[in-house]
Design a protein around this motif. Sequence first.
Motif, mmCIF file in Angstrom:
data_model
loop_
_atom_site.group_PDB
_atom_site.id
_atom_site.type_symbol
_atom_site.label_atom_id
_atom_site.label_comp_id
_atom_site.label_asym_id
_atom_site.label_seq_id
_atom_site.Cartn_x
_atom_site.Cartn_y
_atom_site.Cartn_z
ATOM 1 N N THR A 84 -13.232 -32.511 -5.316
ATOM 2 C CA THR A 84 -14.453 -31.626 -4.418
ATOM 3 C C THR A 84 -13.656 -30.688 -3.705
ATOM 4 O OG1 THR A 84 -14.422 -33.593 -2.999
ATOM 5 C CG2 THR A 84 -15.871 -33.595 -4.572
ATOM 6 N N ASN A 85 -12.732 -30.354 -3.900
ATOM 7 C CA ASN A 85 -11.865 -29.383 -3.091
ATOM 8 C C ASN A 85 -12.507 -27.715 -3.278
ATOM 9 O OD1 ASN A 85 -9.307 -27.253 -2.443
ATOM 10 N ND2 ASN A 85 -9.373 -28.970 -1.150
ATOM 11 N N LEU A 86 -12.170 -26.956 -2.307
ATOM 12 C CA LEU A 86 -12.911 -25.580 -2.272
ATOM 13 C C LEU A 86 -13.182 -25.050 -3.762
ATOM 14 C CD1 LEU A 86 -13.807 -22.824 -0.809
ATOM 15 C CD2 LEU A 86 -11.419 -22.415 -0.870
ATOM 16 N N CYS A 87 -11.994 -24.927 -4.613
ATOM 17 C CA CYS A 87 -12.053 -24.207 -6.031
ATOM 18 C C CYS A 87 -12.746 -25.080 -6.776
ATOM 19 C CB CYS A 87 -10.629 -24.163 -6.502
ATOM 20 S SG CYS A 87 -9.348 -23.513 -5.241
ATOM 21 N N ARG A 89 -15.504 -26.798 -5.964
ATOM 22 C CA ARG A 89 -16.711 -26.645 -5.416
ATOM 23 C C ARG A 89 -17.417 -25.338 -5.756
ATOM 24 N NH1 ARG A 89 -17.314 -30.273 -0.710
ATOM 25 N NH2 ARG A 89 -19.770 -30.048 -0.163
ATOM 26 N N LEU A 90 -16.525 -24.377 -5.459
ATOM 27 C CA LEU A 90 -17.222 -23.095 -6.223
ATOM 28 C C LEU A 90 -17.623 -23.005 -7.408
ATOM 29 C CD1 LEU A 90 -14.313 -20.552 -4.480
ATOM 30 C CD2 LEU A 90 -16.765 -20.892 -3.995
ATOM 31 N N LYS A 91 -17.108 -23.954 -8.343
ATOM 32 C CA LYS A 91 -17.566 -23.878 -9.844
ATOM 33 C C LYS A 91 -18.270 -25.315 -10.359
ATOM 34 C CE LYS A 91 -15.592 -21.106 -12.313
ATOM 35 N NZ LYS A 91 -15.968 -19.976 -12.855
ATOM 36 N N GLU A 123 -8.672 -34.738 -3.441
ATOM 37 C CA GLU A 123 -8.414 -33.169 -3.016
ATOM 38 C C GLU A 123 -7.869 -32.559 -4.263
ATOM 39 O OE1 GLU A 123 -9.741 -31.600 -0.619
ATOM 40 O OE2 GLU A 123 -10.760 -33.386 0.401
ATOM 41 N N CYS A 124 -7.669 -31.258 -4.261
ATOM 42 C CA CYS A 124 -6.882 -30.370 -5.221
ATOM 43 C C CYS A 124 -5.949 -31.129 -6.344
ATOM 44 C CB CYS A 124 -6.329 -29.275 -4.575
ATOM 45 S SG CYS A 124 -5.735 -28.013 -5.750
ATOM 46 N N SER A 127 -6.062 -27.893 -10.766
ATOM 47 C CA SER A 127 -6.931 -27.618 -12.042
ATOM 48 C C SER A 127 -7.781 -26.563 -11.721
ATOM 49 C CB SER A 127 -7.276 -28.871 -12.529
ATOM 50 O OG SER A 127 -7.912 -28.890 -13.781
ATOM 51 N N CYS A 128 -7.531 -25.920 -10.751
ATOM 52 C CA CYS A 128 -8.857 -24.943 -9.972
ATOM 53 C C CYS A 128 -9.196 -23.846 -11.065
ATOM 54 C CB CYS A 128 -7.992 -24.178 -8.882
ATOM 55 S SG CYS A 128 -6.946 -25.158 -7.942
ATOM 56 N N GLY A 129 -8.228 -23.394 -11.923
ATOM 57 C CA GLY A 129 -9.019 -22.378 -13.002
ATOM 58 C C GLY A 129 -9.698 -22.990 -14.207
ATOM 59 N N GLU A 142 -11.149 -31.206 -18.303
ATOM 60 C CA GLU A 142 -11.449 -30.063 -17.710
ATOM 61 C C GLU A 142 -12.589 -29.189 -18.209
ATOM 62 O OE1 GLU A 142 -7.209 -28.669 -16.061
ATOM 63 O OE2 GLU A 142 -6.954 -29.139 -18.084
ATOM 64 N N PHE B 88 -2.117 -23.217 -9.464
ATOM 65 C CA PHE B 88 -1.621 -24.152 -10.636
ATOM 66 C C PHE B 88 -0.923 -23.539 -11.681
ATOM 67 C CE2 PHE B 88 -4.930 -21.602 -12.892
ATOM 68 C CZ PHE B 88 -5.852 -21.092 -11.834
ATOM 69 N N ARG B 91 2.456 -25.863 -13.031
ATOM 70 C CA ARG B 91 1.754 -26.645 -14.039
ATOM 71 C C ARG B 91 2.059 -26.002 -15.171
ATOM 72 N NH1 ARG B 91 -4.537 -28.122 -14.635
ATOM 73 N NH2 ARG B 91 -4.247 -28.982 -16.663
ATOM 74 N N VAL B 234 -5.307 -17.714 -10.791
ATOM 75 C CA VAL B 234 -6.770 -17.025 -9.959
ATOM 76 C C VAL B 234 -7.709 -17.829 -10.552
ATOM 77 C CG1 VAL B 234 -6.948 -15.439 -11.980
ATOM 78 C CG2 VAL B 234 -8.068 -14.960 -9.579
ATOM 79 N N CYS B 235 -8.516 -18.366 -9.599
ATOM 80 C CA CYS B 235 -10.026 -19.336 -9.797
ATOM 81 C C CYS B 235 -11.143 -18.865 -8.821
ATOM 82 C CB CYS B 235 -9.354 -20.769 -9.519
ATOM 83 S SG CYS B 235 -8.918 -21.090 -7.835
ATOM 84 N N HIS B 237 -14.685 -17.411 -8.056
ATOM 85 C CA HIS B 237 -15.873 -16.649 -8.743
ATOM 86 C C HIS B 237 -15.300 -15.497 -9.724
ATOM 87 C CE1 HIS B 237 -18.717 -17.974 -5.568
ATOM 88 N NE2 HIS B 237 -18.689 -19.018 -6.604
ATOM 89 N N PRO B 241 -10.714 -17.189 -14.968
ATOM 90 C CA PRO B 241 -9.634 -17.810 -14.342
ATOM 91 C C PRO B 241 -8.603 -18.084 -15.187
ATOM 92 C CG PRO B 241 -11.539 -19.395 -14.789
ATOM 93 C CD PRO B 241 -11.869 -17.838 -15.227
ATOM 94 N N ASP B 324 -14.707 -26.728 3.424
ATOM 95 C CA ASP B 324 -13.837 -27.464 2.257
ATOM 96 C C ASP B 324 -12.330 -27.437 2.722
ATOM 97 O OD1 ASP B 324 -16.013 -28.516 0.966
ATOM 98 O OD2 ASP B 324 -16.151 -26.599 -0.380
ATOM 99 N N LYS B 327 -11.540 -29.979 5.118
ATOM 100 C CA LYS B 327 -11.623 -31.219 4.939
ATOM 101 C C LYS B 327 -10.314 -31.645 4.165
ATOM 102 C CE LYS B 327 -14.116 -31.682 0.991
ATOM 103 N NZ LYS B 327 -13.413 -32.291 -0.182
#
Lengths: 157, 412
Positions: A84-87, A89-91, A123-124, A127-129, A142, B88, B91, B234-235, B237, B241, B324, B327
């Motif tokens: 539920t981290n920022l990135c 959350r945006l998605k 937290e993160c 896997s933000c992308g 994912e 990321f 990884r 990049v992630c 909006h 990504p 966020d 947090k």
Amino acid sequence: MEFSFTKEQKERAEEILKRYPVKRAALLPLLWLVQEKDGYVSDDAVKFMAGFLDISPADVWGVATFYTMFERKPAGRHHVQVCTNLCCRLKGADWLLRYLKNKLNVEAGATTSDGKFHLSTVECLGSCGTAPMMQIDDDYHEELDAEKVDRIIAGLK
Amino acid sequence: MMKILTKNFGVPDSHLLKVARANGAYSSLGKLFAMKPEDAVQEVKKSGLRGRGGAGFPTGTKWGFVPKGTGKPVYLVVNADESEPGTFKDRAIIEKDPHLLIEGILIASHAIGADTVYVYFRGEYYRQWERFLSALKEAKEARIVGERPFIHAHRGAGAYICGEETALLNSIEGYRGVPRIRPPFPAVSGLFGCPTIINNVETLASLPYIIREGGEAYAKIGTEKSRGTKLISVCGHVNRPGVYEIELGMSIARFLAEHAGGTPEERALKAVVPGGSSVPVMTAAEALGGCLSYEGCEKAGSMLGSGGMIVMDESACMVRCLADIAKFYHHESCGQCTPCREGCGWIKKICERLEAGEGREGDLELMLAVADNMQGKTICVFADALAMPVKSFVTKFKDEFEEHIRFGRCPR
């Protein structure tokens, strides 16, 4: 109940000890072995580990409670973790968490009544992308949508 | 565009030794082992390579800090504890080209004279840890990795702070991951009190090219202060990504258009965090006028950091975004230093009450004051890593924060 490694784990533990010039450095890898066997790090395992490495139980406990991936009590059979981290959350992480809560009928931080799933937020996970995502046990899942989540959950025993 | 780090990313089964070798893996080693260690250090100095973990410290210079003739073993520690929100990229290297990392490890070990290497993986990267182990096994069986150096893969267990290099050392030693006071610096007294070099995965993956083609060839890529190529993850909006390799110096506008594919439904760009959640946020104007290089990001009001780019379009609420981030830092502070332990909690609480419509007059000033009390006042830069987003979000998007107080709710 007294903790002990299995025979096979004992051999692995010996091999792990050889990797480090001091015994204590084996603590994290050995706690992973404990968790692999019991699913969590019990008070008895803490005592055992202290004896095994010649350090105090408080030292072991301090380490076991510092790192969030070591469970301190028995969890569900499958650990479902939603980032539920920022990135994320945006998605759509909010959607994913809501969906899982409804689907599994459990709140975050709790285990389902049949003991099958433990749901938590994390937290993160790097896997933000490919957000939104969840980790179940050792695997990342994912780019999730409802259909994919249904399929993954249905596929778990 | 020159591909140094990602050249094998699209090759099927690129993680297998057979495939990796067919695509040039380990081809720098012949040249490497004919070189004296100090010449390898020199080559990397010439390349201008800077650490890709976030701090951007020149790699060759760092290596040069290892004292000679101490009689103590020298350790190489690989930082694969990638956990900064938005990042990321390491990884991707581990999953798609683990042999490139192993080749880099062999180069660095030769240069600094390390006979033991610990690769510290974040605990959650279980499959990546497995992938590395199987690549290492293959490399050992093929006798590419011999008796020395010993290469051990060490798993963390869920603590962002362990990406901080001295916390990472404590973690390997079996302690809680709390940062150490410097000096002494790890190069002089690091792991088990011995000289230790800690390098990021991407930094090491850049080395095979530098040894094979020479430091000068690498230095020709990029800008004067930012040589070479860099991975940008990049992630947020954006339409596409992912992880992209760029020549340092590329404009952010071009990166967003060509690689990231613009924002969804062509919504207006609002903000860009270029280098992981800890760097200052850029406004759309700053981002569109800025470049992806160490100096370019600084000029545009931020930092290149880890190259973990988070993009927000006009639909994002900046108060929610900062909440966020707060947090995260509140959850991950090791708790050792009071300004960080308490400050992160205060910032989180204030952000959350603003977002809930319960903000008070003076909250923004309070946040800035708390951030001031955090920045530069702790053992490591973790506190700064929240203070910088706070200051930049609150000052650059002040209207949005004030609206939350004035309206008594989130206007979005």
